[in-house]
Design an enzyme around this catalytic site. Sequence first.
Site, PDB file in Angstrom:
ATOM      1  N   TRP A 152      -5.085   0.888   9.040  1.00 45.42           N
ATOM      2  CA  TRP A 152      -3.771   1.530   9.149  1.00 45.42           C
ATOM      3  C   TRP A 152      -3.368   1.776  10.612  1.00 45.42           C
ATOM      4  CZ3 TRP A 152      -3.475   6.744  10.851  1.00 45.42           C
ATOM      5  CH2 TRP A 152      -4.567   7.583  10.626  1.00 45.42           C
ATOM      6  N   SER A 153      -2.062   1.849  10.779  1.00 45.53           N
ATOM      7  CA  SER A 153      -1.434   2.022  12.102  1.00 45.53           C
ATOM      8  C   SER A 153      -1.942   1.010  13.139  1.00 45.53           C
ATOM      9  CB  SER A 153      -1.605   3.454  12.615  1.00 45.53           C
ATOM     10  OG  SER A 153      -0.928   4.367  11.783  1.00 45.53           O
TER      11      SER A 153
ATOM     12  N   ASP B 168       0.834  -1.208   0.000  1.00 43.42           N
ATOM     13  CA  ASP B 168       0.000   0.000   0.000  1.00 43.42           C
ATOM     14  C   ASP B 168       0.863   1.250   0.000  1.00 43.42           C
ATOM     15  OD1 ASP B 168      -2.826   1.214   0.579  1.00 43.42           O
ATOM     16  OD2 ASP B 168      -1.505   2.183   2.033  1.00 43.42           O
TER      17      ASP B 168
ATOM     18  N   TYR C 261       2.282  10.420  -0.448  1.00 37.60           N
ATOM     19  CA  TYR C 261       3.346  10.049   0.499  1.00 37.60           C
ATOM     20  C   TYR C 261       4.691  10.536  -0.044  1.00 37.60           C
ATOM     21  CZ  TYR C 261       0.007   6.779   2.738  1.00 37.60           C
ATOM     22  OH  TYR C 261      -1.074   6.203   3.369  1.00 37.60           O
TER      23      TYR C 261
HETATM   24  P1  NDP Z   1       2.217   0.875  12.194  1.00 38.61           P
HETATM   25  O1  NDP Z   1       1.289   1.136  13.316  1.00 38.61           O
HETATM   26  O2  NDP Z   1       2.462  -0.536  11.783  1.00 38.61           O
HETATM   27  O3  NDP Z   1       3.616   1.574  12.552  1.00 38.61           O
HETATM   28  C1  NDP Z   1       4.761   1.253  11.809  1.00 38.61           C
HETATM   29  C2  NDP Z   1       5.995   1.814  12.475  1.00 38.61           C
HETATM   30  O4  NDP Z   1       6.156   1.223  13.757  1.00 38.61           O
HETATM   31  C3  NDP Z   1       7.236   1.444  11.678  1.00 38.61           C
HETATM   32  O5  NDP Z   1       7.512   2.352  10.651  1.00 38.61           O
HETATM   33  C4  NDP Z   1       8.281   1.417  12.761  1.00 38.61           C
HETATM   34  O6  NDP Z   1       8.680   2.765  13.037  1.00 38.61           O
HETATM   35  C5  NDP Z   1       7.507   0.874  13.956  1.00 38.61           C
HETATM   36  N1  NDP Z   1       7.575  -0.601  14.020  1.00 38.61           N
HETATM   37  C6  NDP Z   1       7.117  -1.492  13.096  1.00 38.61           C
HETATM   38  N2  NDP Z   1       7.350  -2.739  13.495  1.00 38.61           N
HETATM   39  C7  NDP Z   1       7.946  -2.666  14.702  1.00 38.61           C
HETATM   40  C8  NDP Z   1       8.410  -3.633  15.605  1.00 38.61           C
HETATM   41  N3  NDP Z   1       8.295  -4.924  15.340  1.00 38.61           N
HETATM   42  N4  NDP Z   1       8.970  -3.209  16.775  1.00 38.61           N
HETATM   43  C9  NDP Z   1       9.075  -1.901  17.046  1.00 38.61           C
HETATM   44  N5  NDP Z   1       8.660  -0.916  16.212  1.00 38.61           N
HETATM   45  C10 NDP Z   1       8.090  -1.302  15.051  1.00 38.61           C
HETATM   46  O7  NDP Z   1       1.691   1.544  10.894  1.00 38.61           O
HETATM   47  P2  NDP Z   1       1.957   2.955  10.150  1.00 38.61           P
HETATM   48  O8  NDP Z   1       1.576   4.076  11.018  1.00 38.61           O
HETATM   49  O9  NDP Z   1       3.316   2.947   9.568  1.00 38.61           O
HETATM   50  O10 NDP Z   1       0.916   2.821   8.984  1.00 38.61           O
HETATM   51  C11 NDP Z   1       0.985   1.664   8.142  1.00 38.61           C
HETATM   52  C12 NDP Z   1       0.488   1.967   6.772  1.00 38.61           C
HETATM   53  O11 NDP Z   1      -0.883   2.373   6.828  1.00 38.61           O
HETATM   54  C13 NDP Z   1       1.165   3.132   6.053  1.00 38.61           C
HETATM   55  O12 NDP Z   1       2.403   2.785   5.520  1.00 38.61           O
HETATM   56  C14 NDP Z   1       0.152   3.455   4.991  1.00 38.61           C
HETATM   57  O13 NDP Z   1       0.262   2.510   3.945  1.00 38.61           O
HETATM   58  C15 NDP Z   1      -1.159   3.260   5.751  1.00 38.61           C
HETATM   59  N6  NDP Z   1      -1.687   4.533   6.270  1.00 38.61           N
HETATM   60  C16 NDP Z   1      -2.859   5.003   5.707  1.00 38.61           C
HETATM   61  C17 NDP Z   1      -3.432   6.177   6.118  1.00 38.61           C
HETATM   62  C18 NDP Z   1      -4.681   6.642   5.461  1.00 38.61           C
HETATM   63  O14 NDP Z   1      -5.109   7.787   5.695  1.00 38.61           O
HETATM   64  N7  NDP Z   1      -5.310   5.853   4.647  1.00 38.61           N
HETATM   65  C19 NDP Z   1      -2.826   7.005   7.189  1.00 38.61           C
HETATM   66  C20 NDP Z   1      -1.632   6.413   7.741  1.00 38.61           C
HETATM   67  C21 NDP Z   1      -1.114   5.222   7.299  1.00 38.61           C
HETATM   68  P3  NDP Z   1      10.098   3.164  13.695  1.00 38.61           P
HETATM   69  O15 NDP Z   1      11.032   1.993  13.581  1.00 38.61           O
HETATM   70  O16 NDP Z   1      10.533   4.339  12.909  1.00 38.61           O
HETATM   71  O17 NDP Z   1       9.754   3.514  15.104  1.00 38.61           O
END
Ligand code: NDP
Length: 321
Positions: free
Chosen positions: A205-206, A49, A54
């Site tokens: 997401w998240s 995705d 982005y």
């Molecule tokens: P997550 O809640 O999965 O957070 C991911 C972040 O958490 C990573 O980038 C990393 O950041 C940290 N992380 C991941 N795995 C681990 C682990 N095993 N241990 C510790 N830290 C970890 O999701 P996101 O917030 O990244 O969102 C995921 C996807 O959702 C996005 O990429 C996008 O495709 C979508 N999205 C869609 C939106 C919408 O409006 N439709 C809005 C937001 C997101 P770090 O290492 O830097 O701490």
Amino acid sequence: MDYRYLGNSGLKVSEITYGNWLTHGSQVENDVATQCVRAALDAGITTFDTADAYANGAAEQVLGEALKTERRESLEVFTKVYWPVGPKGVNDVGLSRKHIMEGINASLARLQMDYVDLYQAHRYDHETPLEETIQAFADVVRSGKALYIGVSEWDADQLRRGQELARQAGFSIVSNQPQYSALWRVIEKKVVPASRELGISQIVWSPMAQGVLSGKYEPGKDAPSGSRATDSKGGSQTISRFMDDKTLTAVQRLKPVAEQAGLKMSQLAVAWVLQNDNVASALVGASRPEQVAENVAAAGVKLDKDAMKAIDKALSGVVET
Ligand code: NDP
């Protein structure tokens, strides 16, 4: 990896989708981004995705480059349209026919692909007539540039009206992409029941609350270096809503729950969203390939009633509903 159907369609998606918001083209160097995509493919993730907005188009470019030697038929690639990319002309935002038609062509060029599997309305557009938006999506599908249509963060009424018009136009909305995690359960009241009626799945997401539910942020301590909470390019701002001491203290109470289930806290968080059968896939981000490998182990996990109750108890008072 387990796979689920997207809405009432015949399209299967991996229970874990790899998403590249805030990472590709921004927080993470391109070689690490490519390694994360490789780790995802190696772990059985087939669904990816991204969005045009982005990193101002760069995230689509990085993902397209990383996937370009893969067999296209073995992938499901999702992108989105709504927000402007680059110059902000009056028509560079929203869901007008003009922005959708220009948006899909620009996304496909950045991704170096002939089609995306799912084209999503990143938000609801209150200014463009919904009929115009739906007709434009119908034409995108007919042109073969997108195979399915989804939306993101639409409420129950918007989903109902959108689906009715989509069916009249000869297609169906198959998915909605909302925020959903053990800390953020807003969709449970109205969006999920409406979606069940309408044959729409959630791609959430998240699921890890941007990393917070991994337990790595401890109250009163500095955030680990390199983590999203230290990312000055945007990440530290978006994660701040979960970074108060009360939430971080509650999250630490999940540690024994995860241990009891034989999981890491990160895996418990992702497994939690997948217990909801209206969720087709958890959209997980990663800044390192090791995180991808760790997170995919959440696919196929069944949490029992005691574990679900223990999660509710641990997070009591900090959950958004
Ligand atoms: P997550 O809640 O999965 O957070 C991911 C972040 O958490 C990573 O980038 C990393 O950041 C940290 N992380 C991941 N795995 C681990 C682990 N095993 N241990 C510790 N830290 C970890 O999701 P996101 O917030 O990244 O969102 C995921 C996807 O959702 C996005 O990429 C996008 O495709 C979508 N999205 C869609 C939106 C919408 O409006 N439709 C809005 C937001 C997101 P770090 O290492 O830097 O701490």
